[in-house]
Design an enzyme around this catalytic site. Structure first.
Site, PDB file in Angstrom:
ATOM      1  N   VAL A  15       0.834  -1.207   0.000  1.00 25.30           N
ATOM      2  CA  VAL A  15       0.000   0.000   0.000  1.00 25.30           C
ATOM      3  C   VAL A  15       0.872   1.262   0.000  1.00 25.30           C
ATOM      4  O   VAL A  15       0.619   2.220  -0.755  1.00 25.30           O
ATOM      5  CB  VAL A  15      -0.968   0.005   1.208  1.00 25.30           C
ATOM      6  CG1 VAL A  15      -1.926   1.180   1.106  1.00 25.30           C
ATOM      7  CG2 VAL A  15      -1.740  -1.302   1.293  1.00 25.30           C
ATOM      8  N   LYS A 107      -7.132  -1.972   9.493  1.00 23.75           N
ATOM      9  CA  LYS A 107      -8.416  -2.374  10.091  1.00 23.75           C
ATOM     10  C   LYS A 107      -8.235  -3.027  11.453  1.00 23.75           C
ATOM     11  O   LYS A 107      -9.078  -2.892  12.336  1.00 23.75           O
ATOM     12  CB  LYS A 107      -9.193  -3.300   9.160  1.00 23.75           C
ATOM     13  CG  LYS A 107      -8.435  -4.539   8.696  1.00 23.75           C
ATOM     14  CD  LYS A 107      -7.925  -4.394   7.288  1.00 23.75           C
ATOM     15  CE  LYS A 107      -7.051  -5.558   6.882  1.00 23.75           C
ATOM     16  NZ  LYS A 107      -6.630  -5.506   5.495  1.00 23.75           N
ATOM     17  N   VAL A 134     -11.374  -0.739   4.958  1.00 22.98           N
ATOM     18  CA  VAL A 134     -12.540  -1.590   4.690  1.00 22.98           C
ATOM     19  C   VAL A 134     -12.749  -1.738   3.188  1.00 22.98           C
ATOM     20  O   VAL A 134     -12.990  -0.759   2.484  1.00 22.98           O
ATOM     21  CB  VAL A 134     -13.823  -1.005   5.327  1.00 22.98           C
ATOM     22  CG1 VAL A 134     -14.989  -1.959   5.121  1.00 22.98           C
ATOM     23  CG2 VAL A 134     -13.621  -0.730   6.808  1.00 22.98           C
ATOM     24  N   ILE A 138     -13.118   0.133  -2.512  1.00 22.68           N
ATOM     25  CA  ILE A 138     -14.546   0.500  -2.507  1.00 22.68           C
ATOM     26  C   ILE A 138     -14.774   1.621  -1.488  1.00 22.68           C
ATOM     27  O   ILE A 138     -14.441   1.454  -0.317  1.00 22.68           O
ATOM     28  CB  ILE A 138     -15.432  -0.719  -2.132  1.00 22.68           C
ATOM     29  CG1 ILE A 138     -15.185  -1.880  -3.094  1.00 22.68           C
ATOM     30  CG2 ILE A 138     -16.899  -0.323  -2.124  1.00 22.68           C
ATOM     31  CD1 ILE A 138     -15.968  -3.149  -2.749  1.00 22.68           C
ATOM     32  N   GLY A 189       0.384 -14.924  -3.275  1.00 22.91           N
ATOM     33  CA  GLY A 189       0.695 -13.854  -2.318  1.00 22.91           C
ATOM     34  C   GLY A 189      -0.537 -13.204  -1.724  1.00 22.91           C
ATOM     35  O   GLY A 189      -0.491 -12.089  -1.222  1.00 22.91           O
ATOM     36  N   GLU A 192      -2.582 -13.039   4.242  1.00 24.06           N
ATOM     37  CA  GLU A 192      -1.927 -12.172   5.228  1.00 24.06           C
ATOM     38  C   GLU A 192      -0.751 -12.948   5.829  1.00 24.06           C
ATOM     39  O   GLU A 192      -0.713 -14.185   5.759  1.00 24.06           O
ATOM     40  CB  GLU A 192      -2.911 -11.825   6.361  1.00 24.06           C
ATOM     41  CG  GLU A 192      -4.154 -11.086   5.923  1.00 24.06           C
ATOM     42  CD  GLU A 192      -3.999  -9.569   5.917  1.00 24.06           C
ATOM     43  OE1 GLU A 192      -3.036  -9.056   6.516  1.00 24.06           O
ATOM     44  OE2 GLU A 192      -4.838  -8.905   5.285  1.00 24.06           O
ATOM     45  N   ASP A 203     -10.047 -10.886   9.735  1.00 28.98           N
ATOM     46  CA  ASP A 203      -9.863  -9.674   8.940  1.00 28.98           C
ATOM     47  C   ASP A 203     -11.222  -9.116   8.493  1.00 28.98           C
ATOM     48  O   ASP A 203     -11.488  -7.918   8.615  1.00 28.98           O
ATOM     49  CB  ASP A 203      -8.987 -10.028   7.720  1.00 28.98           C
ATOM     50  CG  ASP A 203      -8.948  -8.929   6.694  1.00 28.98           C
ATOM     51  OD1 ASP A 203      -8.146  -8.003   6.862  1.00 28.98           O
ATOM     52  OD2 ASP A 203      -9.727  -8.989   5.714  1.00 28.98           O
ATOM     53  N   LYS A 207     -13.383  -5.544   9.618  1.00 27.61           N
ATOM     54  CA  LYS A 207     -14.017  -4.590   8.697  1.00 27.61           C
ATOM     55  C   LYS A 207     -15.493  -4.415   9.037  1.00 27.61           C
ATOM     56  O   LYS A 207     -16.011  -3.296   9.055  1.00 27.61           O
ATOM     57  CB  LYS A 207     -13.844  -5.080   7.255  1.00 27.61           C
ATOM     58  CG  LYS A 207     -12.378  -5.119   6.814  1.00 27.61           C
ATOM     59  CD  LYS A 207     -12.197  -5.916   5.531  1.00 27.61           C
ATOM     60  CE  LYS A 207     -10.737  -6.003   5.124  1.00 27.61           C
ATOM     61  NZ  LYS A 207     -10.477  -6.999   4.078  1.00 27.61           N
TER      62      LYS A 207
HETATM   63  P1  NAP Z   1       3.137  -4.894   3.790  1.00 26.38           P
HETATM   64  O1  NAP Z   1       3.282  -5.052   2.324  1.00 26.38           O
HETATM   65  O2  NAP Z   1       3.456  -6.024   4.673  1.00 26.38           O
HETATM   66  O3  NAP Z   1       3.997  -3.621   4.209  1.00 26.38           O
HETATM   67  C1  NAP Z   1       4.175  -3.243   5.540  1.00 26.38           C
HETATM   68  C2  NAP Z   1       5.208  -2.139   5.577  1.00 26.38           C
HETATM   69  O4  NAP Z   1       5.348  -1.685   6.915  1.00 26.38           O
HETATM   70  C3  NAP Z   1       6.597  -2.573   5.095  1.00 26.38           C
HETATM   71  O5  NAP Z   1       7.151  -1.595   4.287  1.00 26.38           O
HETATM   72  C4  NAP Z   1       7.397  -2.717   6.404  1.00 26.38           C
HETATM   73  O6  NAP Z   1       8.757  -2.419   6.255  1.00 26.38           O
HETATM   74  C5  NAP Z   1       6.724  -1.640   7.249  1.00 26.38           C
HETATM   75  N1  NAP Z   1       6.854  -1.919   8.656  1.00 26.38           N
HETATM   76  C6  NAP Z   1       6.422  -2.984   9.358  1.00 26.38           C
HETATM   77  N2  NAP Z   1       6.759  -2.878  10.650  1.00 26.38           N
HETATM   78  C7  NAP Z   1       7.450  -1.728  10.762  1.00 26.38           C
HETATM   79  C8  NAP Z   1       8.075  -1.074  11.843  1.00 26.38           C
HETATM   80  N3  NAP Z   1       8.093  -1.602  13.071  1.00 26.38           N
HETATM   81  N4  NAP Z   1       8.689   0.099  11.601  1.00 26.38           N
HETATM   82  C9  NAP Z   1       8.709   0.632  10.367  1.00 26.38           C
HETATM   83  N5  NAP Z   1       8.111   0.062   9.300  1.00 26.38           N
HETATM   84  C10 NAP Z   1       7.496  -1.105   9.515  1.00 26.38           C
HETATM   85  O7  NAP Z   1       1.657  -4.441   4.173  1.00 26.38           O
HETATM   86  P2  NAP Z   1       0.549  -3.838   3.212  1.00 26.38           P
HETATM   87  O8  NAP Z   1      -0.108  -4.938   2.475  1.00 26.38           O
HETATM   88  O9  NAP Z   1       1.086  -2.699   2.464  1.00 26.38           O
HETATM   89  O10 NAP Z   1      -0.544  -3.338   4.294  1.00 26.38           O
HETATM   90  C11 NAP Z   1      -0.370  -2.166   5.024  1.00 26.38           C
HETATM   91  C12 NAP Z   1      -1.640  -1.870   5.797  1.00 26.38           C
HETATM   92  O11 NAP Z   1      -2.708  -1.731   4.880  1.00 26.38           O
HETATM   93  C13 NAP Z   1      -2.064  -2.977   6.766  1.00 26.38           C
HETATM   94  O12 NAP Z   1      -2.698  -2.413   7.872  1.00 26.38           O
HETATM   95  C14 NAP Z   1      -3.064  -3.768   5.945  1.00 26.38           C
HETATM   96  O13 NAP Z   1      -3.992  -4.481   6.732  1.00 26.38           O
HETATM   97  C15 NAP Z   1      -3.735  -2.659   5.193  1.00 26.38           C
HETATM   98  N6  NAP Z   1      -4.389  -3.066   3.962  1.00 26.38           N
HETATM   99  C16 NAP Z   1      -3.691  -3.737   3.024  1.00 26.38           C
HETATM  100  C17 NAP Z   1      -4.297  -4.085   1.846  1.00 26.38           C
HETATM  101  C18 NAP Z   1      -3.572  -4.801   0.757  1.00 26.38           C
HETATM  102  O14 NAP Z   1      -4.168  -5.084  -0.283  1.00 26.38           O
HETATM  103  N7  NAP Z   1      -2.285  -5.098   0.915  1.00 26.38           N
HETATM  104  C19 NAP Z   1      -5.657  -3.762   1.637  1.00 26.38           C
HETATM  105  C20 NAP Z   1      -6.337  -3.057   2.629  1.00 26.38           C
HETATM  106  C21 NAP Z   1      -5.695  -2.704   3.786  1.00 26.38           C
HETATM  107  P3  NAP Z   1       9.739  -3.301   5.321  1.00 26.38           P
HETATM  108  O15 NAP Z   1       9.211  -3.183   3.924  1.00 26.38           O
HETATM  109  O16 NAP Z   1      11.059  -2.702   5.464  1.00 26.38           O
HETATM  110  O17 NAP Z   1       9.633  -4.697   5.862  1.00 26.38           O
HETATM  111  N1  HSE Z   2      -6.394  -9.987   3.351  1.00 25.71           N
HETATM  112  C1  HSE Z   2      -7.337  -9.010   2.908  1.00 25.71           C
HETATM  113  C2  HSE Z   2      -8.264  -9.651   1.887  1.00 25.71           C
HETATM  114  C3  HSE Z   2      -6.596  -7.834   2.313  1.00 25.71           C
HETATM  115  O1  HSE Z   2      -7.987 -10.747   1.407  1.00 25.71           O
HETATM  116  O2  HSE Z   2      -9.307  -9.080   1.588  1.00 25.71           O
HETATM  117  C4  HSE Z   2      -7.436  -6.612   2.163  1.00 25.71           C
HETATM  118  O3  HSE Z   2      -7.896  -6.133   3.394  1.00 25.71           O
END
Ligand code: NAP
Ligand code: HSE
Length: 428
Positions: A15, A107, A134, A138, A189, A192, A203, A207
């Site tokens: 993100v 979330k 959430v 959307i 991938g 989670e 999860d 939401k």
């Molecule tokens: P991600 O790909 O795992 O990225 C997490 C990032 O946070 C990484 O860059 C990581 O650093 C950094 N991080 C973790 N712990 C840290 C710490 N202690 N200090 C500094 N940086 C730290 O996660 P993501 O998928 O982008 O998701 C991020 C958020 O958005 C989460 O809350 C997730 O639930 C939410 N979300 C994600 C999606 C989705 O489609 N991915 C959808 C909706 C909501 P490094 O890269 O150096 O490891």
């Molecule tokens: N693990 C979540 C999903 C990512 O599959 O919908 C988005 O919140």
């Protein structure tokens, strides 16, 4: 020139990188829409050296998200690290205390600490927005807090976890077992870091609890969500459901009743021809029913770099414009603590039982159902091995309480092996 809105972005994963790309690539569009330039002052992640596929030139680096949250050149702290506690919570609290607006996609954090964080935001006269938390791309949080604010919300239903929908869809369309579809989702991938968050319904429950708070003016109550994951749904259940004209979906439902707030997230059978039944792959769908607007259906990508970053940017542009909305759509002190209520409305249920193949077994099960007031609509015994016979039952409409009474008594019959699978047949 108008002062820029300065961002501090914590988290440069899927993100975070998506947000950096939009800020870099769409500067003119963002400025035109937000009424001021949007700039990144500093970023933070765990690894300083990882190649993230996007230039971070011109941004300061912070190792500590709390330090990032407190910087003088940060107006908006953008929390994209994840986790219900730890650094995400500490940095969000620090940002709010320091008088920074906060945009979060987290979330888990909001579901566990939403009320306290909303209070902290209001105490500092700043906003805490979470559209991306959430259903990814959307815009359901905005729809509920703003566009539908003149409605009493009767019910919200939806598929809010793309990973589970992908697994269930692959089981249905490709005939994969749960384990095979899970492995496929893992390979892509989708899962989670802790897969139980997805397949355990947690999860999606996070939401649902956030939407319920906005819809019903209640304090977030994730602990009161009735949760059941998809881990016990078998290919047999999916095939049987298909044979009856249904699809199995991990469905969230919340509504306010005279008995209290119902929030449930569980695998259900929905008509295959319904919009929810036709939702394939990793897509999400929300169905909102308001007293004035009627039914609204929102469908789109619930995850991924572009869709989630799109939602984060929507919140940031709102802040640039000067739009100030309370976290859950009304002042936090006015959010009430709802009484949790179990699903009261009667519905037909699909049951799969593994019975010992011996005389009188079916009669014992039928008696237990009958004593609990659960009436059988249809029943079928499937091909069986030497000792057991799978039995599929569709009940007439019954309450969950009556069904639970019957299920609790199944063990005592001495003929039911394994825990029965019970799936509600939901009218959608
Ligand atoms: P991600 O790909 O795992 O990225 C997490 C990032 O946070 C990484 O860059 C990581 O650093 C950094 N991080 C973790 N712990 C840290 C710490 N202690 N200090 C500094 N940086 C730290 O996660 P993501 O998928 O982008 O998701 C991020 C958020 O958005 C989460 O809350 C997730 O639930 C939410 N979300 C994600 C999606 C989705 O489609 N991915 C959808 C909706 C909501 P490094 O890269 O150096 O490891
Ligand atoms: N693990 C979540 C999903 C990512 O599959 O919908 C988005 O919140």
């Amino acid at each position: 020139m108008t002062e820029p809105l300065r961002l501090g972005i914590a988290g440069l994963g899927t993100v975070g990188v998506g947000v950096v790309k939009i800020v870099r690539q769409k500067a003119a569009l963002l400025e035109a829409r937000g009424g001021r330039p949007i700039r990144i002052s500093a970023v933070c992640a765990r690894s300083r050296v990882k190649d993230r596929g996007v230039s971070l030139d011109g941004y300061d680096w912070e190792d500590d998200p709390v330090a990032l949250a407190q910087r003088d050149d940060v107006d908006v702290f953008v929390e994209l690290m994840g986790g219900s506690d730890g650094p995400a919570k500490a940095a969000t609290e620090a940002a709010l205390r320091a008088g920074k607006d906060v945009v979060s996609a987290n979330k888990a954090l909001l579901a566990h600490h939403g009320q306290a964080l909303a209070e902290a935001a209001e105490a500092s006269n700043v906003v805490l927005r979470f559209e991306a938390a959430v259903a990814g791309g959307i815009p359901v949080v905005k729809a509920l807090t703003e566009s539908l604010a003149g409605n009493d919300i009767n019910r919200i239903m939806g598929v809010m976890n793309g990973t589970c929908n992908y697994i269930l869809t692959r089981m249905e369309s490709a005939g994969l077992s749960y384990e095979e579809a899970f492995a496929e989702a893992d390979g892509l991938g989708y899962l989670e870091a802790d897969p139980e968050l997805d397949v355990g319904g947690i999860d999606a429950g996070h939401k649902l609890s956030l939407l319920a708070s906005i819809a019903f003016g209640t304090q977030v109550a994730f602990d009161a969500v009735e949760l059941e994951g998809i881990g016990r749904v078998s290919i047999e259940d999916i095939r049987q459901a298909a044979g009856m004209g249904y699809k199995v979906k991990l469905l969230g439902v919340c509504r306010m009743t005279g008995r209290g707030l119902e929030q449930r997230m569980s695998p259900c059978l929905v008509p295959a021809s319904s919009p929810l039944g036709q939702l394939d792959g990793g897509t999400n769908m929300l169905v909102i029913e308001g007293d004035q607007v009627g039914q609204i259906v929102m469908r789109g990508a619930g995850a991924g770099e572009g869709p989630t970053a799109s939602a984060v940017m929507g919140d940031i542009i709102d802040i640039a414009r000067g739009t100030r909305v309370t976290t859950f759509g009304q002042p936090s002190h006015s959010l009430v603590q709802a009484t949790p209520a179990r699903a009261g409305a009667a519905a037909p249920y699909y049951l799969r039982l593994t019975l010992l193949d011996k005389p009188g077994a079916l009669a014992k099960v039928a008696a237990v159902l009958g004593e609990a007031g659960v009436s059988i609509d249809r029943m079928r015994q499937r091909s069986h091995d030497k000792e057991t016979a799978p039995v599929l039952i569709v009940t007439h409409k019954t309450t969950r309480a009556a069904l639970d009474t019957a299920l609790a008594a199944m063990d005592g019959t001495g003929v039911v092996r394994d825990e029965p699978v019970a799936l509600r047949i939901e009218k959608v």
